[in-house]
Motif scaffolding. Structure first.
Motif, PDB file in Angstrom:
ATOM      1  N   ASP A  56       0.840  -1.190   0.000  1.00 25.31           N
ATOM      2  CA  ASP A  56       0.000   0.000   0.000  1.00 25.31           C
ATOM      3  C   ASP A  56       0.885   1.254   0.000  1.00 25.31           C
ATOM      4  OD1 ASP A  56      -1.328   2.234   1.929  1.00 25.31           O
ATOM      5  OD2 ASP A  56      -2.858   1.232   0.743  1.00 25.31           O
ATOM      6  N   PRO A  57       0.721   2.164  -0.986  1.00 23.93           N
ATOM      7  CA  PRO A  57       1.600   3.333  -1.091  1.00 23.93           C
ATOM      8  C   PRO A  57       1.596   4.224   0.149  1.00 23.93           C
ATOM      9  CG  PRO A  57       0.359   3.037  -3.123  1.00 23.93           C
ATOM     10  CD  PRO A  57      -0.224   2.082  -2.123  1.00 23.93           C
ATOM     11  N   GLU A  58       0.444   4.432   0.757  1.00 24.89           N
ATOM     12  CA  GLU A  58       0.381   5.302   1.935  1.00 24.89           C
ATOM     13  C   GLU A  58       1.119   4.685   3.112  1.00 24.89           C
ATOM     14  OE1 GLU A  58      -3.559   6.500   2.889  1.00 24.89           O
ATOM     15  OE2 GLU A  58      -3.936   7.411   0.926  1.00 24.89           O
ATOM     16  N   LYS A  59       1.011   3.383   3.274  1.00 28.57           N
ATOM     17  CA  LYS A  59       1.718   2.725   4.373  1.00 28.57           C
ATOM     18  C   LYS A  59       3.221   2.688   4.118  1.00 28.57           C
ATOM     19  CE  LYS A  59      -2.225   0.015   5.954  1.00 28.57           C
ATOM     20  NZ  LYS A  59      -2.780  -1.327   6.247  1.00 28.57           N
ATOM     21  N   ARG A  60       3.614   2.514   2.853  1.00 31.30           N
ATOM     22  CA  ARG A  60       5.042   2.571   2.532  1.00 31.30           C
ATOM     23  C   ARG A  60       5.590   3.965   2.809  1.00 31.30           C
ATOM     24  NH1 ARG A  60       5.862   1.924  -2.876  1.00 31.30           N
ATOM     25  NH2 ARG A  60       3.699   1.525  -3.473  1.00 31.30           N
ATOM     26  N   ARG A  61       4.823   4.980   2.490  1.00 37.59           N
ATOM     27  CA  ARG A  61       5.241   6.350   2.778  1.00 37.59           C
ATOM     28  C   ARG A  61       5.372   6.566   4.281  1.00 37.59           C
ATOM     29  NH1 ARG A  61       7.652  10.839   0.752  1.00 37.59           N
ATOM     30  NH2 ARG A  61       6.384  10.856  -1.154  1.00 37.59           N
ATOM     31  N   ALA A  62       4.439   6.044   5.055  1.00 33.10           N
ATOM     32  CA  ALA A  62       4.506   6.196   6.508  1.00 33.10           C
ATOM     33  C   ALA A  62       5.745   5.509   7.072  1.00 33.10           C
ATOM     34  CB  ALA A  62       3.244   5.627   7.145  1.00 33.10           C
ATOM     35  N   LEU A  63       6.053   4.318   6.580  1.00 39.67           N
ATOM     36  CA  LEU A  63       7.254   3.620   7.044  1.00 39.67           C
ATOM     37  C   LEU A  63       8.509   4.383   6.637  1.00 39.67           C
ATOM     38  CD1 LEU A  63       6.304  -0.084   6.232  1.00 39.67           C
ATOM     39  CD2 LEU A  63       6.408   0.977   8.491  1.00 39.67           C
ATOM     40  N   ALA A  64       8.527   4.906   5.408  1.00 42.56           N
ATOM     41  CA  ALA A  64       9.681   5.674   4.948  1.00 42.56           C
ATOM     42  C   ALA A  64       9.881   6.931   5.779  1.00 42.56           C
ATOM     43  CB  ALA A  64       9.504   6.035   3.471  1.00 42.56           C
ATOM     44  N   ASP A  65       8.804   7.556   6.210  1.00 37.36           N
ATOM     45  CA  ASP A  65       8.911   8.742   7.063  1.00 37.36           C
ATOM     46  C   ASP A  65       9.523   8.389   8.417  1.00 37.36           C
ATOM     47  OD1 ASP A  65       7.840  10.312   5.074  1.00 37.36           O
ATOM     48  OD2 ASP A  65       5.824  10.393   5.942  1.00 37.36           O
ATOM     49  N   LEU A  66       9.109   7.268   8.986  1.00 35.75           N
ATOM     50  CA  LEU A  66       9.699   6.833  10.252  1.00 35.75           C
ATOM     51  C   LEU A  66      11.181   6.509  10.065  1.00 35.75           C
ATOM     52  CD1 LEU A  66       6.888   4.475  11.613  1.00 35.75           C
ATOM     53  CD2 LEU A  66       7.370   6.834  12.305  1.00 35.75           C
ATOM     54  N   TYR A  67      11.489   5.841   8.977  1.00 32.69           N
ATOM     55  CA  TYR A  67      12.878   5.508   8.664  1.00 32.69           C
ATOM     56  C   TYR A  67      13.719   6.784   8.545  1.00 32.69           C
ATOM     57  CZ  TYR A  67      16.802   3.492   6.046  1.00 32.69           C
ATOM     58  OH  TYR A  67      18.058   3.107   5.621  1.00 32.69           O
ATOM     59  N   GLY A  68      13.218   7.753   7.793  1.00 34.97           N
ATOM     60  CA  GLY A  68      13.957   8.989   7.579  1.00 34.97           C
ATOM     61  C   GLY A  68      14.171   9.779   8.851  1.00 34.97           C
ATOM     62  N   ARG A  69      13.219   9.721   9.756  1.00 37.22           N
ATOM     63  CA  ARG A  69      13.335  10.442  11.031  1.00 37.22           C
ATOM     64  C   ARG A  69      14.613  10.045  11.767  1.00 37.22           C
ATOM     65  NH1 ARG A  69       8.680   9.144  15.210  1.00 37.22           N
ATOM     66  NH2 ARG A  69       7.420  10.105  13.545  1.00 37.22           N
ATOM     67  N   HIS A  70      14.962   8.777  11.692  1.00 35.81           N
ATOM     68  CA  HIS A  70      16.140   8.287  12.423  1.00 35.81           C
ATOM     69  C   HIS A  70      17.365   8.164  11.522  1.00 35.81           C
ATOM     70  CE1 HIS A  70      13.489   7.598  15.782  1.00 35.81           C
ATOM     71  NE2 HIS A  70      12.668   6.962  14.959  1.00 35.81           N
ATOM     72  N   PHE A  71      17.143   8.060  10.209  1.00 37.05           N
ATOM     73  CA  PHE A  71      18.269   7.963   9.289  1.00 37.05           C
ATOM     74  C   PHE A  71      19.093   9.243   9.287  1.00 37.05           C
ATOM     75  CE2 PHE A  71      20.224   8.938   5.239  1.00 37.05           C
ATOM     76  CZ  PHE A  71      20.915   7.778   4.936  1.00 37.05           C
ATOM     77  N   ASP A  72      18.441  10.397   9.246  1.00 31.34           N
ATOM     78  CA  ASP A  72      19.147  11.659   9.052  1.00 31.34           C
ATOM     79  C   ASP A  72      20.180  11.925  10.146  1.00 31.34           C
ATOM     80  OD1 ASP A  72      17.723  11.970   6.726  1.00 31.34           O
ATOM     81  OD2 ASP A  72      16.205  13.272   7.618  1.00 31.34           O
ATOM     82  N   PRO A  73      19.832  11.852  11.420  1.00 36.61           N
ATOM     83  CA  PRO A  73      20.874  12.054  12.445  1.00 36.61           C
ATOM     84  C   PRO A  73      21.910  10.935  12.455  1.00 36.61           C
ATOM     85  CG  PRO A  73      18.782  11.478  13.472  1.00 36.61           C
ATOM     86  CD  PRO A  73      18.493  11.735  12.033  1.00 36.61           C
ATOM     87  N   TYR A  74      21.474   9.720  12.131  1.00 32.59           N
ATOM     88  CA  TYR A  74      22.406   8.584  12.121  1.00 32.59           C
ATOM     89  C   TYR A  74      23.481   8.775  11.055  1.00 32.59           C
ATOM     90  CZ  TYR A  74      24.177   3.919  11.072  1.00 32.59           C
ATOM     91  OH  TYR A  74      24.991   2.851  10.818  1.00 32.59           O
ATOM     92  N   ILE A  75      23.079   9.111   9.835  1.00 32.80           N
ATOM     93  CA  ILE A  75      24.051   9.232   8.751  1.00 32.80           C
ATOM     94  C   ILE A  75      24.961  10.426   8.981  1.00 32.80           C
ATOM     95  CG2 ILE A  75      22.678  10.643   7.155  1.00 32.80           C
ATOM     96  CD1 ILE A  75      24.806   7.580   6.184  1.00 32.80           C
ATOM     97  N   ALA A  76      24.427  11.508   9.545  1.00 32.38           N
ATOM     98  CA  ALA A  76      25.262  12.674   9.826  1.00 32.38           C
ATOM     99  C   ALA A  76      26.358  12.322  10.826  1.00 32.38           C
ATOM    100  CB  ALA A  76      24.397  13.821  10.355  1.00 32.38           C
ATOM    101  N   ALA A  77      25.995  11.571  11.859  1.00 27.52           N
ATOM    102  CA  ALA A  77      26.986  11.177  12.865  1.00 27.52           C
ATOM    103  C   ALA A  77      28.002  10.201  12.287  1.00 27.52           C
ATOM    104  CB  ALA A  77      26.286  10.553  14.067  1.00 27.52           C
ATOM    105  N   SER A  78      27.557   9.270  11.458  1.00 26.33           N
ATOM    106  CA  SER A  78      28.473   8.278  10.909  1.00 26.33           C
ATOM    107  C   SER A  78      29.438   8.895   9.910  1.00 26.33           C
ATOM    108  CB  SER A  78      27.695   7.131  10.259  1.00 26.33           C
ATOM    109  OG  SER A  78      26.979   7.580   9.119  1.00 26.33           O
ATOM    110  N   GLU A  79      29.007   9.911   9.182  1.00 23.05           N
ATOM    111  CA  GLU A  79      29.891  10.557   8.211  1.00 23.05           C
ATOM    112  C   GLU A  79      30.925  11.437   8.893  1.00 23.05           C
ATOM    113  OE1 GLU A  79      26.981  10.720   4.286  1.00 23.05           O
ATOM    114  OE2 GLU A  79      27.089  12.458   5.618  1.00 23.05           O
ATOM    115  N   GLU A  80      30.637  11.927  10.089  1.00 21.12           N
ATOM    116  CA  GLU A  80      31.620  12.700  10.831  1.00 21.12           C
ATOM    117  C   GLU A  80      32.708  11.815  11.424  1.00 21.12           C
ATOM    118  OE1 GLU A  80      29.803  15.070  13.813  1.00 21.12           O
ATOM    119  OE2 GLU A  80      28.672  16.317  12.388  1.00 21.12           O
ATOM    120  N   ALA A  81      32.349  10.587  11.744  1.00 20.38           N
ATOM    121  CA  ALA A  81      33.311   9.668  12.351  1.00 20.38           C
ATOM    122  C   ALA A  81      34.211   9.069  11.272  1.00 20.38           C
ATOM    123  CB  ALA A  81      32.572   8.560  13.087  1.00 20.38           C
TER     124      ALA A  81
END
Length: 215
Positions: free
Chosen positions: A58-83
């Motif tokens: 379902d596209p709406e549910k995939r979008r909801a999961l992607a939003d949750l994923y992105g919420r935690h991806f952004d700070p994670y990738i920023a921290a990993s790229e600094e290290a």
């Protein structure tokens, strides 16, 4: 149609696929079901087979999961790229920029991947000791890996992601998963791959990782 791969080729070329996922090609339900059926042959502790698989198209549910994923991806990738955790001679150091770019691509397009699969297992691990934790995860991870191998053998790919899990309860609400009784083990974006010519990746010399009789 199955790819003509030897067992060793299948095991060494099943990669985390992000940029080469075909976002335009539909994935038939029966192909996903075949791959899950193969995964159900994996071993589990006490032969419990306490697996459940939530397949999200379902596209709406995939979008909801992607939003949750992105919420935690952004700070994670920023921290990993600094290290800079690896010395320049380590193959992981050379691969880091490429892996980071690939991960960012998936973050931007996760909602477009035609199928999301969330392997789940009955039970929760909060407060469990190391024996219980090892037994629990050792009963779901082999099945999840078998699922990825089955995808690869059919010309599909995925990436083992876990960054939606800090918001596991919200994902459970989106999908109707009984969060108090069932644990999500990851989120697998599933699609056909653009090309099937994947190769083994550079890895650390096994001599640095193998300990004979003592550490």
């Amino acid at each position: 149609m199955a790819l003509d791969l030897t067992p060793d080729e299948l095991l060494t070329t099943t990669r985390s696929v992000r940029k080469r996922l075909d976002l335009e090609r539909a994935v038939p339900r029966e192909v996903v079901q075949e791959c899950i059926q193969i995964a159900l042959q994996a071993p589990s502790g006490s032969n419990s087979q306490a697996w459940h698989w939530v397949v999200v198209t379902d596209p709406e549910k995939r979008r909801a999961l992607a939003d949750l994923y992105g919420r935690h991806f952004d700070p994670y990738i920023a921290a990993s790229e600094e290290a800079a955790p690896y010395p320049a001679s380590d193959p992981r150091a050379a691969a880091a920029p490429r892996v980071s770019a690939s991960a960012r691509h998936l973050r931007e397009h996760l909602h477009e991947v035609p199928v999301h699969v969330i392997p789940c297992q009955w039970g929760r691990t909060e407060g469990a000791d190391s024996f219980a934790q090892a037994s629990f995860w050792g009963s779901i991870l082999p099945a999840a890996w078998s699922f990825m191998l089955a995808l690869r053998s059919r010309g599909l790919g995925s990436s083992w992601t876990t960054l939606h899990l800090p918001s596991e309860a919200e994902a459970a609400e989106v999908l109707g998963i009984p969060h108090d009784k069932v644990t999500q083990a990851g989120l697998f974006p599933v699609a056909y791959t653009r090309g099937t010519d994947f190769k083994p990746a550079a890895r650390v010399d096994p001599g640095r990782l193998i300990h004979w009789d003592t550490w």
